[in-house]
Write a protein that holds these residues in place. Structure first.
Motif, short mmCIF file in Angstrom:
data_model
loop_
_atom_site.label_atom_id
_atom_site.label_comp_id
_atom_site.label_asym_id
_atom_site.label_seq_id
_atom_site.Cartn_x
_atom_site.Cartn_y
_atom_site.Cartn_z
N LYS A 14 0.85 -1.19 0.00
CA LYS A 14 0.00 0.00 0.00
C LYS A 14 0.89 1.25 0.00
O LYS A 14 1.06 1.89 1.04
CB LYS A 14 -0.92 0.01 1.22
CG LYS A 14 -1.96 -1.07 1.22
CD LYS A 14 -2.86 -0.97 2.42
CE LYS A 14 -3.89 -2.07 2.40
NZ LYS A 14 -4.78 -2.02 3.56
N THR A 16 2.22 5.04 -0.42
CA THR A 16 1.61 6.36 -0.26
C THR A 16 1.70 7.10 -1.60
O THR A 16 2.35 6.65 -2.54
CB THR A 16 2.34 7.17 0.82
OG1 THR A 16 3.69 7.40 0.37
CG2 THR A 16 2.36 6.45 2.15
N GLN A 19 5.29 7.92 -2.43
CA GLN A 19 6.05 6.75 -2.89
C GLN A 19 5.71 6.42 -4.34
O GLN A 19 6.60 6.09 -5.13
CB GLN A 19 5.77 5.55 -1.99
CG GLN A 19 6.39 5.68 -0.62
CD GLN A 19 5.91 4.62 0.34
OE1 GLN A 19 4.79 4.13 0.24
NE2 GLN A 19 6.76 4.28 1.31
#
Length: 68
Positions: A14, A16, A19
């Motif tokens: 997951k 961000t 990222q």
């Protein structure tokens, strides 16, 4: 060590927004390098051979794939 592994797993599972943006910038940079490499091979003045043609085709292919 466990905390680092958890962070890595979370970043892959997951990511961000920052990222994702960083990965996209990295892939775009690799795509640009492939484009520069392709043009460099084409205008290098080397005699054309199957080896050179394969290198140009591979760089062009990966440049397009990484761009998208």
């Amino acid at each position: 060590m466990k905390n680092w592994l958890e962070e890595l797993t979370r970043a892959i599972a997951k990511p961000t927004g920052k990222q994702k943006e960083a990965v996209c910038r990295y892939l775009h940079s690799l795509s640009a390098v492939c484009a520069v490499g392709t043009v460099s091979f084409v205008f290098s003045g080397q005699p054309w051979s199957w080896s050179l043609a394969l290198k140009v085709a591979a760089l062009a292919f990966w440049g397009v794939v990484l761009f998208f």
